[in-house]
Write a protein that holds these residues in place. Sequence first.
Motif, PDB file in Angstrom:
ATOM      1  N   MET A  24      25.927  62.876  16.877  1.00  0.00           N
ATOM      2  CA  MET A  24      25.338  62.085  17.973  1.00  0.00           C
ATOM      3  C   MET A  24      23.939  61.614  17.605  1.00  0.00           C
ATOM      4  O   MET A  24      23.582  60.447  17.804  1.00  0.00           O
ATOM      5  N   TYR A  27      24.197  59.059  14.786  1.00  0.00           N
ATOM      6  CA  TYR A  27      24.712  57.791  15.328  1.00  0.00           C
ATOM      7  C   TYR A  27      23.588  57.039  16.051  1.00  0.00           C
ATOM      8  O   TYR A  27      23.429  55.829  15.909  1.00  0.00           O
ATOM      9  N   ALA A  28      22.773  57.796  16.807  1.00  0.00           N
ATOM     10  CA  ALA A  28      21.695  57.180  17.580  1.00  0.00           C
ATOM     11  C   ALA A  28      20.475  56.877  16.723  1.00  0.00           C
ATOM     12  O   ALA A  28      19.641  56.045  17.074  1.00  0.00           O
ATOM     13  N   GLU A  91      32.897  59.657  25.215  1.00  0.00           N
ATOM     14  CA  GLU A  91      32.366  58.447  24.571  1.00  0.00           C
ATOM     15  C   GLU A  91      30.923  58.177  24.999  1.00  0.00           C
ATOM     16  O   GLU A  91      30.194  57.434  24.344  1.00  0.00           O
ATOM     17  N   LYS A  94      27.793  58.229  22.792  1.00  0.00           N
ATOM     18  CA  LYS A  94      27.362  57.082  21.976  1.00  0.00           C
ATOM     19  C   LYS A  94      26.100  56.434  22.526  1.00  0.00           C
ATOM     20  O   LYS A  94      25.426  55.705  21.812  1.00  0.00           O
ATOM     21  N   PHE A 291      33.453  61.953  20.322  1.00  0.00           N
ATOM     22  CA  PHE A 291      33.072  60.636  20.838  1.00  0.00           C
ATOM     23  C   PHE A 291      33.198  59.492  19.856  1.00  0.00           C
ATOM     24  O   PHE A 291      32.949  58.352  20.225  1.00  0.00           O
ATOM     25  N   LEU A 292      33.543  59.765  18.616  1.00  0.00           N
ATOM     26  CA  LEU A 292      33.651  58.681  17.647  1.00  0.00           C
ATOM     27  C   LEU A 292      35.103  58.549  17.205  1.00  0.00           C
ATOM     28  O   LEU A 292      35.828  59.537  17.145  1.00  0.00           O
ATOM     29  N   GLU A 296      34.430  55.136  12.828  1.00  0.00           N
ATOM     30  CA  GLU A 296      32.998  55.356  13.091  1.00  0.00           C
ATOM     31  C   GLU A 296      32.516  56.646  12.428  1.00  0.00           C
ATOM     32  O   GLU A 296      31.428  56.701  11.860  1.00  0.00           O
TER      33      GLU A 296
END
Lengths: 306, 315
Positions: A24, A27-28, A91, A94, A291-292, A296
């Motif tokens: 997470m 990703y962020a 999700e 994200k 969540f991916l 991704e």
Amino acid sequence: MNEKLEFGMLRKKAEELRYNLIAMMDYAGSGHPGGSLSSVEILTAIYYGGFLNADANDPQNPARDRLIMSKGHASPTQYVILADKGYYPKETLKVFDVDNSMLPKHCNRKLTPGIDASTGALGQGMSMAVGMAMAGKMDDASYKTYCLLGDGECQSGEIWEAAMSAAKYKLDNLQVIVDNNGLQIDGRSDDIMPLGDQRAKWEAFGWNVETCNGHSLEEISAALERMGKAADKPSVLIADTIKGKGVSFMENDADWHSRKMTKDEGVQALAEITESYKAYGFENIEASIMFLDEKELAQLTGKESV
Amino acid sequence: MADTKGRSLVSKDIFGPLMVELGHQYPNIVVCDTDLMRCFGTKGFMKEFPKRHINFGIAEQNCMAASAGMALCGKNVFSSSFANFATKRACDQVSISVCYNHANVKVCGLYAGLTAEKNGGTHIGVEDVAIMRSFPDMAVVEAADTYELEAITRYMAEYDGPVYFRQPKMYLRNVYDSVPSFELGRSVELKNGRDVTLIACGIATGIALDAADVLKENGIEARVINMPSIKPIDAEAIIKAAAQTGLIVTIENHSTVGGLGSAAAEVLAENGSDAKLIRMGIKDHFGVTASLAYQLKQNGLTKEIIAGEISSCLR
């Protein structure tokens, strides 16, 4: 939903949360990795070890146990747990730290279901937790209030004002955990402003004090059990942890308080957690990703060139 | 002139017993003290409802943040300290734990402004309204006398949200002769007039009424508006008064920086008013160790000085 996992499954859950947590933040391109990783086992034990009585389907239930992240910058750990628990769709992870996100960098009770107080101004979460425990006593309610502090945060005077008041009002419904990772933004807590003998300090303030290895799910759970039985005084658990726990290059490095991972660092971090997961005897941690999608995730793990 | 007989001018004399009454009526009311029960008048509440009273001692930061915690569990919390400490010592806690969390806490600032008298500059809060007014989600209120103090207190027993409830130690006179109605965002025209409008709150409202009497002797008809809700402010009344009287004079027991006068200036400027504005109040300095009467005079807050200023302005 007072889910209680056996220790084997609790460890599996902790590592999966750690994996999602890194994914997470990677990703962020944001977050506070060090203090989030150090608190994974503590929060896993509270949420999945049969302690926190809270229901994702009824997050405002007045009878629920409260959990205040006084170290509000460790929100990512709580976010992956709340997603896993079903407080919001997985999700949602994200959107961590995007503009005007419902999962902001510091906890905000008005934006995120399952967050009991808006925190981030260090010291204040502790007082708010004290107030919640006081309200519980006034109402003869049986809920408990848990509060997670950072050790650096304990340099703040408000912590000790709050500690005094919790002892005066015999708040045995309040359980504080210090994520004692020994580091803060500028370096070692002992160098920046030494806390000295933390156990002696809390004891002198009238608290029941427990200590444990903050990465041992067994030790944390046993300590929380004992704390639950202490009568007429509040309890604190000084949980010795490693800042950045689980990722070799982050461990015990104050720089990782709020550093952003490079692509390569993200790949390595996820690979290391995958290795640990296997070492515990579990297989295919990637299947736990909350969540991916596969593509991704492949970008984060470096298995697909973009 | 209102009848002051039999009605105490001291805030705690009215507030304290009223909180006991409201405590019976509203089981969710909690009172929090910071070693100032004798100033807040809440000893009676503590005795009547020991379980719903917390004395945090001299620890204002913890008091305000813990009050927020109680509020998030359904309590309506009246928490106090001297105005200076409630808003400045615990500034961050009131901002974040109370306002940012939208917690139902009534932050009560005692001995407001010059009524802290000889306690001096450490205790005389001259900038508390300026600070509280700037906090998002915060309402700011101050009564003109103990009748209105009662009205506001009753309103706050029902109201759900953060409020800064400013209370002077005592009033100079009563303005009302019975408990008026109170609403956030609503002002009260106490006297009609066409030459000038005096806008005041707190103890200054009584001074404004007296100044209007002096002006009348000089042939000047002053309108007097009581503005108990400093935020949200009754902009409509200010704009109307500016258009109809052309001269606005704000009077407050607070610094002229950031308080009622500033709030009125914002309204006037943003609405393109060409009315002249005079801000009477404490002129950008700390309080001194002196009686209320001395300090009011030093700051130009007497009916004679105010009337004089207005007369020379209209000449």
